[in-house]
Design a protein around this motif. Structure first.
Motif, short mmCIF file in Angstrom:
data_model
loop_
_atom_site.label_atom_id
_atom_site.label_comp_id
_atom_site.label_asym_id
_atom_site.label_seq_id
_atom_site.Cartn_x
_atom_site.Cartn_y
_atom_site.Cartn_z
N PHE A 211 21.51 -41.07 -45.87
CA PHE A 211 22.07 -42.25 -46.69
C PHE A 211 22.24 -41.50 -48.07
O PHE A 211 23.25 -41.69 -48.78
CB PHE A 211 21.54 -43.42 -46.69
CG PHE A 211 21.49 -44.01 -45.46
CD1 PHE A 211 22.70 -44.77 -45.03
CD2 PHE A 211 20.38 -44.17 -44.74
CE1 PHE A 211 22.69 -45.23 -43.58
CE2 PHE A 211 20.18 -44.79 -43.29
CZ PHE A 211 21.46 -45.30 -43.01
N ILE A 212 21.01 -40.81 -48.70
CA ILE A 212 21.28 -40.18 -49.87
C ILE A 212 22.39 -38.95 -49.96
O ILE A 212 23.15 -38.85 -50.69
CB ILE A 212 19.95 -39.66 -50.29
CG1 ILE A 212 18.74 -40.50 -50.35
CG2 ILE A 212 19.91 -38.79 -51.33
CD1 ILE A 212 17.42 -40.24 -50.68
N GLY A 213 22.27 -38.36 -48.88
CA GLY A 213 23.37 -37.28 -48.64
C GLY A 213 24.85 -37.78 -48.50
O GLY A 213 25.57 -37.48 -49.24
N LEU A 214 25.00 -38.96 -47.72
CA LEU A 214 26.19 -39.63 -47.68
C LEU A 214 26.57 -40.19 -49.18
O LEU A 214 27.83 -39.96 -49.44
CB LEU A 214 26.01 -40.73 -46.78
CG LEU A 214 27.33 -41.57 -46.52
CD1 LEU A 214 28.40 -40.72 -46.09
CD2 LEU A 214 27.14 -42.83 -45.63
N PHE A 215 25.61 -40.55 -50.20
CA PHE A 215 26.00 -41.17 -51.29
C PHE A 215 26.50 -39.90 -52.06
O PHE A 215 27.44 -39.94 -52.65
CB PHE A 215 24.69 -41.48 -51.96
CG PHE A 215 24.61 -41.91 -53.42
CD1 PHE A 215 25.70 -43.00 -54.03
CD2 PHE A 215 24.27 -40.83 -54.31
CE1 PHE A 215 25.70 -42.94 -55.52
CE2 PHE A 215 24.48 -41.05 -55.76
CZ PHE A 215 25.16 -42.14 -56.29
N ALA B 70 8.46 -40.50 -42.20
CA ALA B 70 9.40 -41.59 -41.66
C ALA B 70 10.44 -42.03 -42.74
O ALA B 70 11.49 -42.21 -42.69
CB ALA B 70 8.51 -42.52 -41.40
N THR B 71 9.88 -41.92 -44.01
CA THR B 71 11.03 -42.40 -45.17
C THR B 71 11.98 -41.46 -45.53
O THR B 71 13.23 -41.75 -45.58
CB THR B 71 10.22 -42.42 -46.50
OG1 THR B 71 9.07 -43.42 -46.49
CG2 THR B 71 11.09 -42.82 -47.60
N VAL B 72 11.71 -39.91 -45.36
CA VAL B 72 12.62 -38.85 -45.44
C VAL B 72 13.60 -38.85 -44.26
O VAL B 72 14.85 -38.98 -44.29
CB VAL B 72 12.04 -37.65 -45.45
CG1 VAL B 72 13.12 -36.45 -45.25
CG2 VAL B 72 11.29 -37.48 -46.56
N GLY B 73 13.10 -39.56 -43.00
CA GLY B 73 14.12 -39.37 -41.87
C GLY B 73 15.09 -40.50 -41.97
O GLY B 73 16.14 -40.39 -41.45
N SER B 74 14.51 -41.60 -42.60
CA SER B 74 15.34 -42.82 -42.58
C SER B 74 16.40 -42.86 -43.73
O SER B 74 17.66 -43.50 -43.56
CB SER B 74 14.42 -44.09 -42.24
OG SER B 74 13.75 -44.24 -43.77
N THR B 75 16.18 -42.28 -44.71
CA THR B 75 16.93 -42.42 -46.03
C THR B 75 17.66 -41.10 -46.43
O THR B 75 18.74 -41.06 -47.16
CB THR B 75 15.66 -42.55 -47.64
OG1 THR B 75 14.99 -41.59 -47.45
CG2 THR B 75 15.20 -43.94 -47.02
N GLY C 217 21.42 -33.66 -46.45
CA GLY C 217 20.54 -34.79 -45.84
C GLY C 217 20.05 -34.83 -44.50
O GLY C 217 19.08 -35.28 -43.79
N LEU C 218 21.08 -34.40 -43.53
CA LEU C 218 20.49 -34.21 -42.22
C LEU C 218 19.72 -33.21 -42.09
O LEU C 218 18.68 -33.38 -41.19
CB LEU C 218 21.89 -33.80 -41.59
CG LEU C 218 23.16 -35.02 -41.26
CD1 LEU C 218 24.27 -34.36 -40.54
CD2 LEU C 218 22.59 -35.89 -40.72
N LEU C 219 19.53 -32.00 -42.75
CA LEU C 219 18.75 -30.97 -42.57
C LEU C 219 17.35 -31.49 -43.08
O LEU C 219 16.15 -30.98 -42.67
CB LEU C 219 19.17 -29.96 -43.40
CG LEU C 219 18.21 -28.57 -43.59
CD1 LEU C 219 18.36 -28.07 -42.18
CD2 LEU C 219 18.72 -27.69 -44.50
N ALA C 220 17.26 -32.19 -44.00
CA ALA C 220 15.90 -32.97 -44.22
C ALA C 220 15.47 -34.00 -43.26
O ALA C 220 14.38 -33.97 -42.75
CB ALA C 220 16.25 -33.52 -45.65
N ALA C 221 16.41 -34.84 -42.67
CA ALA C 221 15.97 -35.97 -41.84
C ALA C 221 15.79 -35.74 -40.33
O ALA C 221 14.76 -35.95 -39.93
CB ALA C 221 17.35 -36.81 -41.80
N ILE C 222 16.55 -34.54 -39.78
CA ILE C 222 16.19 -34.51 -38.43
C ILE C 222 14.80 -33.84 -38.12
O ILE C 222 13.98 -34.48 -37.29
CB ILE C 222 17.36 -33.37 -37.91
CG1 ILE C 222 18.76 -34.21 -38.00
CG2 ILE C 222 17.02 -32.88 -36.55
CD1 ILE C 222 19.97 -33.26 -37.60
N PRO C 223 14.42 -32.77 -38.83
CA PRO C 223 12.93 -32.47 -38.39
C PRO C 223 11.79 -33.35 -38.96
O PRO C 223 10.87 -33.58 -38.18
CB PRO C 223 12.78 -31.31 -39.52
CG PRO C 223 14.21 -30.53 -39.94
CD PRO C 223 14.93 -31.93 -39.90
N ALA C 224 12.41 -34.39 -40.09
CA ALA C 224 11.32 -35.40 -40.47
C ALA C 224 11.07 -36.31 -39.24
O ALA C 224 9.84 -36.67 -38.90
CB ALA C 224 11.83 -35.88 -41.66
#
Length: 222
Positions: A138-142, A130-135, A180-187
């Motif tokens: 934003f980390i990637g955007l940073f 859940a943390t990876v999916g939500s953050t 960031g999206l690659l990490a978040a979407i599957p999570a």
């Protein structure tokens, strides 16, 4: 001279800050996939164990015999709930065979604690997804914002807005958002699926505990 736009080349040309962001995202993605695979295996094993135990429980074999076979600390999750109830059932008998008052409530609490322990173990690691999916986005955007800022600084210093000068810096920056999206979407996808699977498994334990409690209640009444 043709510029290399491969993933490794984009990473190598990025600033230290963007590189750190990419490494964090890659590490989070690997860790998330490790949790996903481990939970998939654990849930499949839990369902298989529950099916085998249900067959043994409803086979007509005396519950005391089944408990002696499993022992007070069995490996299976459903078996652990059963063992918790049976352990308290036996402890609730005095040496003369008379039941200590309040046995039903103690048995129910013992099974509830066992179910809570199994639920906690089943859900361990899901908050990280859940943390990876939500953050992660934003980390990637940073990383992207930082990379673009650095790219504009280079453009200003070079005083050249040619696409060949602008494109590499922008591409390196956008790679961080992509990771960031690659990490978040599957999570996010697997967090929702695994949470649902865990809830169904725990509901199965709760249903069994209710049925087992009913059986013991009949014996208490007689």
């Amino acid at each position: 001279m043709e510029m290399d736009f491969s993933m490794w080349a984009l990473f190598a040309r990025a600033t230290l800050t963007v590189k750190l962001v990419m490494l964090v995202l890659l590490g989070a993605s690997v860790w998330a996939w490790a949790i996903i695979i481990q939970k998939h295996i654990a849930y499949r094993r839990a369902r298989s164990e529950a099916a085998r135990f249900d067959a043994a429980f409803w086979s007509g074999e005396p519950l005391d015999d089944l408990y002696r076979q499993l022992g007070p600390d069995p490996d299976g999750r459903a078996e652990a709930v059963f063992a918790a109830g049976m352990t308290e059932w036996q402890r609730s008998h005095r040496q003369d065979g008379v039941l200590i008052p309040g046995a039903q409530a103690r048995i129910d609490r013992s099974m509830d604690v066992a179910i809570a322990n199994q639920a906690e173990d089943l859900e361990r690691g899901l908050p990280f997804l859940a943390t990876v999916g939500s953050t992660a986005p934003f980390i990637g955007l940073f990383g992207t914002v930082w990379g673009i800022m650095h790219a504009f600084i280079q453009i200003a210093e070079a005083q050249n807005t040619n696409l060949a000068v602008v494109a590499p810096g922008i591409a390196e920056a956008l790679l961080a958002t992509g990771l960031g999206l690659l990490a978040a979407i599957p999570a996010v996808i697997f967090y929702n699926k695994l949470t649902s699977d865990s809830s169904r498994i725990v509901q199965g334990y709760e249903s069994f505990a209710d049925e087992f409690s009913t059986i013991l209640s009949r014996q208490l009444d007689t």
